[in-house]
Scaffold this active site. Structure first.
Site, mmCIF file in Angstrom:
data_model
loop_
_atom_site.group_PDB
_atom_site.id
_atom_site.type_symbol
_atom_site.label_atom_id
_atom_site.label_comp_id
_atom_site.label_asym_id
_atom_site.label_seq_id
_atom_site.Cartn_x
_atom_site.Cartn_y
_atom_site.Cartn_z
ATOM 1 N N ASN A 184 63.051 97.430 -39.801
ATOM 2 C CA ASN A 184 64.126 98.154 -39.660
ATOM 3 C C ASN A 184 64.764 97.185 -38.531
ATOM 4 O OD1 ASN A 184 65.611 100.096 -39.097
ATOM 5 N ND2 ASN A 184 64.409 101.902 -38.593
ATOM 6 N N TRP A 185 65.693 97.303 -38.436
ATOM 7 C CA TRP A 185 66.372 96.371 -37.033
ATOM 8 C C TRP A 185 67.282 98.168 -36.114
ATOM 9 C CZ3 TRP A 185 70.167 91.558 -39.134
ATOM 10 C CH2 TRP A 185 68.814 90.579 -38.621
ATOM 11 N N LYS A 186 67.300 98.640 -36.628
ATOM 12 C CA LYS A 186 67.954 100.078 -36.371
ATOM 13 C C LYS A 186 69.164 99.446 -35.447
ATOM 14 C CE LYS A 186 63.396 102.125 -34.866
ATOM 15 N NZ LYS A 186 63.129 103.105 -34.629
ATOM 16 N N HIS A 198 65.391 108.850 -42.148
ATOM 17 C CA HIS A 198 64.688 108.687 -41.127
ATOM 18 C C HIS A 198 64.334 109.283 -39.819
ATOM 19 C CE1 HIS A 198 63.635 105.787 -37.475
ATOM 20 N NE2 HIS A 198 62.945 104.716 -38.223
ATOM 21 N N GLU A 229 65.376 109.571 -36.835
ATOM 22 C CA GLU A 229 65.805 109.243 -36.199
ATOM 23 C C GLU A 229 67.110 109.648 -36.033
ATOM 24 O OE1 GLU A 229 65.424 104.834 -34.778
ATOM 25 O OE2 GLU A 229 63.637 105.482 -33.858
ATOM 26 N N GLU A 275 56.616 108.071 -41.536
ATOM 27 C CA GLU A 275 56.410 107.176 -40.310
ATOM 28 C C GLU A 275 55.950 108.383 -39.366
ATOM 29 O OE1 GLU A 275 58.794 103.533 -39.979
ATOM 30 O OE2 GLU A 275 59.719 105.163 -39.985
ATOM 31 N N GLY A 331 58.170 103.797 -32.094
ATOM 32 C CA GLY A 331 58.233 102.861 -30.941
ATOM 33 C C GLY A 331 57.686 103.405 -29.511
ATOM 34 N N SER A 339 54.928 101.621 -34.731
ATOM 35 C CA SER A 339 54.720 100.446 -34.503
ATOM 36 C C SER A 339 53.421 99.876 -34.815
ATOM 37 C CB SER A 339 53.337 101.143 -33.312
ATOM 38 O OG SER A 339 53.937 101.825 -32.075
ATOM 39 N N GLY A 383 60.335 98.075 -34.214
ATOM 40 C CA GLY A 383 60.693 96.660 -32.797
ATOM 41 C C GLY A 383 60.240 95.616 -32.833
HETATM 42 C C1 PEP Z 1 60.805 102.862 -37.410
HETATM 43 O O1 PEP Z 1 61.352 103.699 -36.530
HETATM 44 O O2 PEP Z 1 61.163 102.865 -38.493
HETATM 45 C C2 PEP Z 1 59.975 102.037 -36.591
HETATM 46 C C3 PEP Z 1 58.585 102.305 -37.533
HETATM 47 O O3 PEP Z 1 60.263 101.781 -35.929
HETATM 48 P P1 PEP Z 1 58.324 101.174 -35.004
HETATM 49 O O4 PEP Z 1 57.939 100.391 -35.548
HETATM 50 O O5 PEP Z 1 59.123 100.234 -33.670
HETATM 51 O O6 PEP Z 1 57.776 101.970 -34.278
#
Ligand code: PEP
Length: 268
Positions: free
Chosen positions: A11-13, A100, A102, A172, A178, A217, A239
């Site tokens: 997920n490049w966000k 998601h 976010e 998640e 993150g 993460s 990330g």
């Molecule tokens: C995400 O937001 O989908 C995610 C898993 O982020 P990260 O790997 O950076 O925790």
């Protein structure tokens, strides 16, 4: 029952630009082309919508999927800023994230809206990846399983077996996104087993076939242990998906899981 093919999605966000995207995709194609053509795993990237065309051109025929981070629940019309599932089809998007954390937090998306987006994706033949997860406060109050399973059931109720098996769920935990904090493999497995049980309440036949990804993460260093758990069918990676070396390690961990399931073809 056929084995669940491991799925590793980045997920490049809201990151990247034309040059950085090209470097990232060409680096991954160089490091993982062989692994991807083997077909033992599925992998891809949820890219920012303006870069769907770039991803489609670059990744077509490579075995990698490209997808989106959100979509509209409406077909077309006066919905400024939204992206329809037909537009995703136009760019041959293989999947789309929905719900998601976010977006739930910043855009106040409800389970009902998330369910509607998911149905629109299924109708368009684009694999939905339903994201669910609890906050730290909810975990510390002992509510994690209930919150997460409620999110799953609210978004998926009413779907038929043949629809359920087309989508993936991504667990998640919000406190792990993150932050560098990952759920332990045992805690993640316990939640994935609870989600599978909840899916079984909806549809016993589909539950065993549906892929449940872990996100929060995930890195090359922790992916092998996470993906070795019986109910963790791969990862949704934020990330670390922006780093060729990290993502390559994660794809290799997914391939190791595929091998343990007998999905990797041995060369004679
Ligand atoms: C995400 O937001 O989908 C995610 C898993 O982020 P990260 O790997 O950076 O925790």
């Amino acid at each position: 029952m056929t084995a669940r093919k491991p799925l590793a999605l980045g997920n490049w966000k809201m990151n990247g630009d034309m040059v950085a995207n090209e470097q990232l995709m060409s680096g991954l194609l160089e490091s993982s082309a062989l692994l991807m053509t083997g077909g033992a795993i599925q992998a891809g990237f949820a890219v920012p919508a303006p870069y769907l065309f770039q991803a489609a051109v670059r990744l077509k025929g490579t075995g990698f999927l490209w997808g989106a981070q959100d979509c509209s629940d409406q077909a077309n019309g006066a919905y400024t800023g939204e992206i329809s599932t037909a537009m995703l089809q136009d760019f041959e998007a293989g999947f789309c994230l929905v719900g998601h954390s976010e977006r739930r937090a910043r855009h106040h998306e409800t389970d009902q809206q998330i369910g509607a987006k998911l149905k629109a994706l299924l109708a368009a033949g684009v694999m939905p990846v339903l994201c669910v997860g609890e906050s730290l406060e909810q975990r510390e109050s002992g509510l994690a399983v209930q919150v997460v399973c409620d999110q799953v059931l609210a978004a998926l109720k009413g779907l038929k077996t043949e629809e359920l098996v087309q989508l993936a769920v991504a667990y998640e935990p919000i406190w792990a996104i993150g932050t560098g904090k990952t759920a332990s493999a045992a805690d993640a497995q316990a939640m994935h087993a609870a989600i599978r049980q909840a899916l079984g309440q909806l549809d016993a036949k589909a539950a065993g076939q549906m892929r449940i990804l872990y996100g929060g993460s995930v890195k090359a260093a922790n992916s092998a242990e996470l993906f070795a758990q019986p109910d963790i069918d791969g990862g949704l990676v934020g990330g670390a998906s922006l780093d060729v070396k990290e993502m390559t390690g994660i794809l290799q961990a997914a391939n190791t899981r595929a091998a343990s399931l007998g999905l990797v073809q041995q060369n004679s």
